[in-house]
Design an enzyme around this catalytic site. Structure first.
Site, PDB file in Angstrom:
ATOM      1  N   HIS A  17      26.454 -27.743  13.087  1.00  0.00           N
ATOM      2  CA  HIS A  17      26.929 -29.087  13.411  1.00  0.00           C
ATOM      3  C   HIS A  17      27.617 -29.704  12.194  1.00  0.00           C
ATOM      4  O   HIS A  17      28.024 -30.858  12.236  1.00  0.00           O
ATOM      5  CB  HIS A  17      25.760 -29.999  13.820  1.00  0.00           C
ATOM      6  CG  HIS A  17      25.162 -29.667  15.153  1.00  0.00           C
ATOM      7  ND1 HIS A  17      24.415 -28.536  15.373  1.00  0.00           N
ATOM      8  CD2 HIS A  17      25.223 -30.307  16.340  1.00  0.00           C
ATOM      9  CE1 HIS A  17      24.024 -28.519  16.642  1.00  0.00           C
ATOM     10  NE2 HIS A  17      24.500 -29.570  17.248  1.00  0.00           N
ATOM     11  N   ASN A  18      27.712 -28.948  11.106  1.00  0.00           N
ATOM     12  CA  ASN A  18      28.257 -29.482   9.853  1.00  0.00           C
ATOM     13  C   ASN A  18      29.784 -29.380   9.883  1.00  0.00           C
ATOM     14  O   ASN A  18      30.346 -28.287   9.902  1.00  0.00           O
ATOM     15  CB  ASN A  18      27.657 -28.652   8.698  1.00  0.00           C
ATOM     16  CG  ASN A  18      28.158 -29.091   7.341  1.00  0.00           C
ATOM     17  OD1 ASN A  18      29.332 -29.360   7.151  1.00  0.00           O
ATOM     18  ND2 ASN A  18      27.254 -29.140   6.386  1.00  0.00           N
ATOM     19  N   GLY A  20      32.159 -30.014   7.703  1.00  0.00           N
ATOM     20  CA  GLY A  20      32.813 -29.336   6.566  1.00  0.00           C
ATOM     21  C   GLY A  20      32.763 -27.833   6.724  1.00  0.00           C
ATOM     22  O   GLY A  20      33.756 -27.123   6.498  1.00  0.00           O
ATOM     23  N   ASP A  77      23.985 -20.454   6.589  1.00  0.00           N
ATOM     24  CA  ASP A  77      23.046 -21.268   5.819  1.00  0.00           C
ATOM     25  C   ASP A  77      23.470 -21.165   4.366  1.00  0.00           C
ATOM     26  O   ASP A  77      23.687 -20.060   3.850  1.00  0.00           O
ATOM     27  CB  ASP A  77      21.592 -20.824   5.999  1.00  0.00           C
ATOM     28  CG  ASP A  77      20.660 -21.948   5.576  1.00  0.00           C
ATOM     29  OD1 ASP A  77      20.683 -23.022   6.213  1.00  0.00           O
ATOM     30  OD2 ASP A  77      19.945 -21.783   4.568  1.00  0.00           O
ATOM     31  N   SER A  78      23.620 -22.296   3.718  1.00  0.00           N
ATOM     32  CA  SER A  78      24.221 -22.271   2.395  1.00  0.00           C
ATOM     33  C   SER A  78      23.665 -23.372   1.529  1.00  0.00           C
ATOM     34  O   SER A  78      22.939 -24.249   2.005  1.00  0.00           O
ATOM     35  CB  SER A  78      25.742 -22.381   2.518  1.00  0.00           C
ATOM     36  OG  SER A  78      26.094 -23.397   3.440  1.00  0.00           O
ATOM     37  N   PHE A 163      33.780 -30.571   0.610  1.00  0.00           N
ATOM     38  CA  PHE A 163      32.652 -31.340   1.140  1.00  0.00           C
ATOM     39  C   PHE A 163      31.430 -31.107   0.266  1.00  0.00           C
ATOM     40  O   PHE A 163      31.481 -30.313  -0.687  1.00  0.00           O
ATOM     41  CB  PHE A 163      32.378 -30.959   2.606  1.00  0.00           C
ATOM     42  CG  PHE A 163      31.842 -29.557   2.808  1.00  0.00           C
ATOM     43  CD1 PHE A 163      32.690 -28.464   2.776  1.00  0.00           C
ATOM     44  CD2 PHE A 163      30.485 -29.325   3.033  1.00  0.00           C
ATOM     45  CE1 PHE A 163      32.205 -27.163   2.953  1.00  0.00           C
ATOM     46  CE2 PHE A 163      29.985 -28.039   3.216  1.00  0.00           C
ATOM     47  CZ  PHE A 163      30.859 -26.951   3.177  1.00  0.00           C
ATOM     48  N   TYR A 165      28.697 -30.583  -2.233  1.00  0.00           N
ATOM     49  CA  TYR A 165      28.594 -30.531  -3.686  1.00  0.00           C
ATOM     50  C   TYR A 165      29.860 -29.979  -4.362  1.00  0.00           C
ATOM     51  O   TYR A 165      29.844 -29.695  -5.556  1.00  0.00           O
ATOM     52  CB  TYR A 165      27.406 -29.647  -4.085  1.00  0.00           C
ATOM     53  CG  TYR A 165      26.047 -30.132  -3.610  1.00  0.00           C
ATOM     54  CD1 TYR A 165      25.194 -30.833  -4.468  1.00  0.00           C
ATOM     55  CD2 TYR A 165      25.595 -29.879  -2.310  1.00  0.00           C
ATOM     56  CE1 TYR A 165      23.937 -31.261  -4.045  1.00  0.00           C
ATOM     57  CE2 TYR A 165      24.345 -30.309  -1.875  1.00  0.00           C
ATOM     58  CZ  TYR A 165      23.522 -30.996  -2.753  1.00  0.00           C
ATOM     59  OH  TYR A 165      22.283 -31.423  -2.348  1.00  0.00           O
ATOM     60  N   LYS A 186      40.064 -22.434  -2.579  1.00  0.00           N
ATOM     61  CA  LYS A 186      38.604 -22.296  -2.604  1.00  0.00           C
ATOM     62  C   LYS A 186      38.193 -20.991  -1.929  1.00  0.00           C
ATOM     63  O   LYS A 186      37.357 -20.264  -2.450  1.00  0.00           O
ATOM     64  CB  LYS A 186      37.953 -23.508  -1.923  1.00  0.00           C
ATOM     65  CG  LYS A 186      36.437 -23.434  -1.879  1.00  0.00           C
ATOM     66  CD  LYS A 186      35.806 -24.633  -1.166  1.00  0.00           C
ATOM     67  CE  LYS A 186      34.326 -24.371  -0.890  1.00  0.00           C
ATOM     68  NZ  LYS A 186      33.681 -25.433  -0.108  1.00  0.00           N
ATOM     69  N   ARG A 200      31.283 -18.687   0.725  1.00  0.00           N
ATOM     70  CA  ARG A 200      31.458 -18.522   2.176  1.00  0.00           C
ATOM     71  C   ARG A 200      32.524 -17.472   2.468  1.00  0.00           C
ATOM     72  O   ARG A 200      32.346 -16.615   3.336  1.00  0.00           O
ATOM     73  CB  ARG A 200      31.849 -19.892   2.767  1.00  0.00           C
ATOM     74  CG  ARG A 200      31.943 -19.914   4.266  1.00  0.00           C
ATOM     75  CD  ARG A 200      31.879 -21.324   4.817  1.00  0.00           C
ATOM     76  NE  ARG A 200      30.573 -21.931   4.564  1.00  0.00           N
ATOM     77  CZ  ARG A 200      30.345 -22.859   3.626  1.00  0.00           C
ATOM     78  NH1 ARG A 200      31.331 -23.336   2.889  1.00  0.00           N
ATOM     79  NH2 ARG A 200      29.129 -23.327   3.435  1.00  0.00           N
TER      80      ARG A 200
HETATM   81  P1  IMP Z   1      22.674 -26.115   5.619  1.00  0.00           P
HETATM   82  O1  IMP Z   1      23.184 -24.718   5.411  1.00  0.00           O
HETATM   83  O2  IMP Z   1      23.086 -26.689   6.928  1.00  0.00           O
HETATM   84  O3  IMP Z   1      21.203 -26.199   5.350  1.00  0.00           O
HETATM   85  O4  IMP Z   1      23.396 -27.087   4.582  1.00  0.00           O
HETATM   86  C1  IMP Z   1      23.898 -26.627   3.384  1.00  0.00           C
HETATM   87  C2  IMP Z   1      24.301 -27.784   2.480  1.00  0.00           C
HETATM   88  O5  IMP Z   1      24.713 -27.204   1.237  1.00  0.00           O
HETATM   89  C3  IMP Z   1      25.505 -28.568   2.982  1.00  0.00           C
HETATM   90  O6  IMP Z   1      25.140 -29.733   3.654  1.00  0.00           O
HETATM   91  C4  IMP Z   1      26.249 -28.903   1.698  1.00  0.00           C
HETATM   92  O7  IMP Z   1      25.758 -30.096   1.144  1.00  0.00           O
HETATM   93  C5  IMP Z   1      25.895 -27.777   0.762  1.00  0.00           C
HETATM   94  N1  IMP Z   1      26.987 -26.771   0.780  1.00  0.00           N
HETATM   95  C6  IMP Z   1      27.006 -25.581   1.434  1.00  0.00           C
HETATM   96  N2  IMP Z   1      28.187 -24.972   1.270  1.00  0.00           N
HETATM   97  C7  IMP Z   1      28.929 -25.801   0.520  1.00  0.00           C
HETATM   98  C8  IMP Z   1      30.262 -25.725   0.028  1.00  0.00           C
HETATM   99  O8  IMP Z   1      31.033 -24.792   0.292  1.00  0.00           O
HETATM  100  N3  IMP Z   1      30.649 -26.763  -0.720  1.00  0.00           N
HETATM  101  C9  IMP Z   1      29.860 -27.830  -1.007  1.00  0.00           C
HETATM  102  N4  IMP Z   1      28.622 -27.960  -0.573  1.00  0.00           N
HETATM  103  C10 IMP Z   1      28.152 -26.944   0.199  1.00  0.00           C
END
Ligand code: IMP
Length: 215
Positions: A17-18, A20, A77-78, A163, A165, A186, A200
């Protein structure tokens, strides 16, 4: 059930749902022939991320979407790991943004913790972005693909692109942060090209090689 993916099939469900991430996943997958349908487009609920590793959380998200729809689903997941903070925020990177998803505040929290540790030199401010993609099928089969990029946490944050960080992370070998790079820079990758830059894009490079036969 065959555990293959065929771009000729058209669309691929992305269990996120993210916004970015969805933008980036679209940029990475559309060149290989997939149209992306997101979990938000399908009104799927966001499962609770109860795992203790990126891999576990990626599996939870991809399996929930695959089981709910009967379609193969891809999750991401990141997060960012800071060595001087014992790899925090790590899998909790999203949570550090709080309910308002305020990553300016989250970056400031990281910086305050680094300052409290006296981490002022570049060597003391090492970290990495990590992304684990998981592809899940409705029969419960999963495959994971990990990508990482090493770099330095800079302060103050620089740039307004990307987006999360991005503005406080400067990948090794570059003098700009991800927040100062276009998404093409990027990613650093198009299918068929050798060197991906972002975590990614590196994970997608593995996914494309193993699942689609694209090197
Ligand atoms: P999740 O994988 O949905 O738990 O969220 C990972 C979180 O890590 C995101 O909301 C971002 O804040 C951060 N994140 C993951 N990948 C990136 C990126 O490519 N750039 C900046 N922040 C990232």
């Amino acid at each position: 059930m065959t555990h293959r993916l065929d771009p000729a099939a058209g669309s691929l469900l992305v269990a996120s749902h993210n916004k970015g991430k969805i933008i980036e996943i679209r940029e990475l997958l559309e060149p290989v022939g997939f149209t992306i349908v997101s979990a938000a487009d399908k009104n799927l609920p966001e499962p609770e991320e109860t795992g203790t590793t990126f891999e576990e959380n990626a599996r939870i998200k991809a399996l929930a979407a695959a089981l709910a729809t009967g379609l193969p689903a891809l999750s991401d997941d990141s997060g960012v790991e800071v060595d001087a903070l014992d790899r925090a925020p790590g899998i909790y990177s999203a949570r550090w943004g709080g309910p308002d998803k305020d990553f300016t505040m989250a970056m400031r929290q990281v910086e305050e913790k680094l300052q409290a540790k006296g981490a002022t030199t570049p060597e003391a401010r090492r970290g990495r972005f990590v992304a684990v993609l998981c592809l899940a099928w409705p029969d419960g089969t999963t495959r994971e693909f990990r990508g990482e990029v090493e770099g330095q946490i800079v302060w103050p944050p620089r740039g307004t692109l990307g987006f999360g960080y991005d503005p406080f992370f400067q990948p090794d070998g570059h003098d700009r942060t991800f927040g100062e790079m276009s998404s093409e820079e990027k990613h650093g990758w198009r299918p068929g090209q050798a060197d991906a830059l972002s975590h990614r894009a590196r994970a997608f490079q593995r996914f494309a090689r193993d699942m689609l036969g694209i090197s």
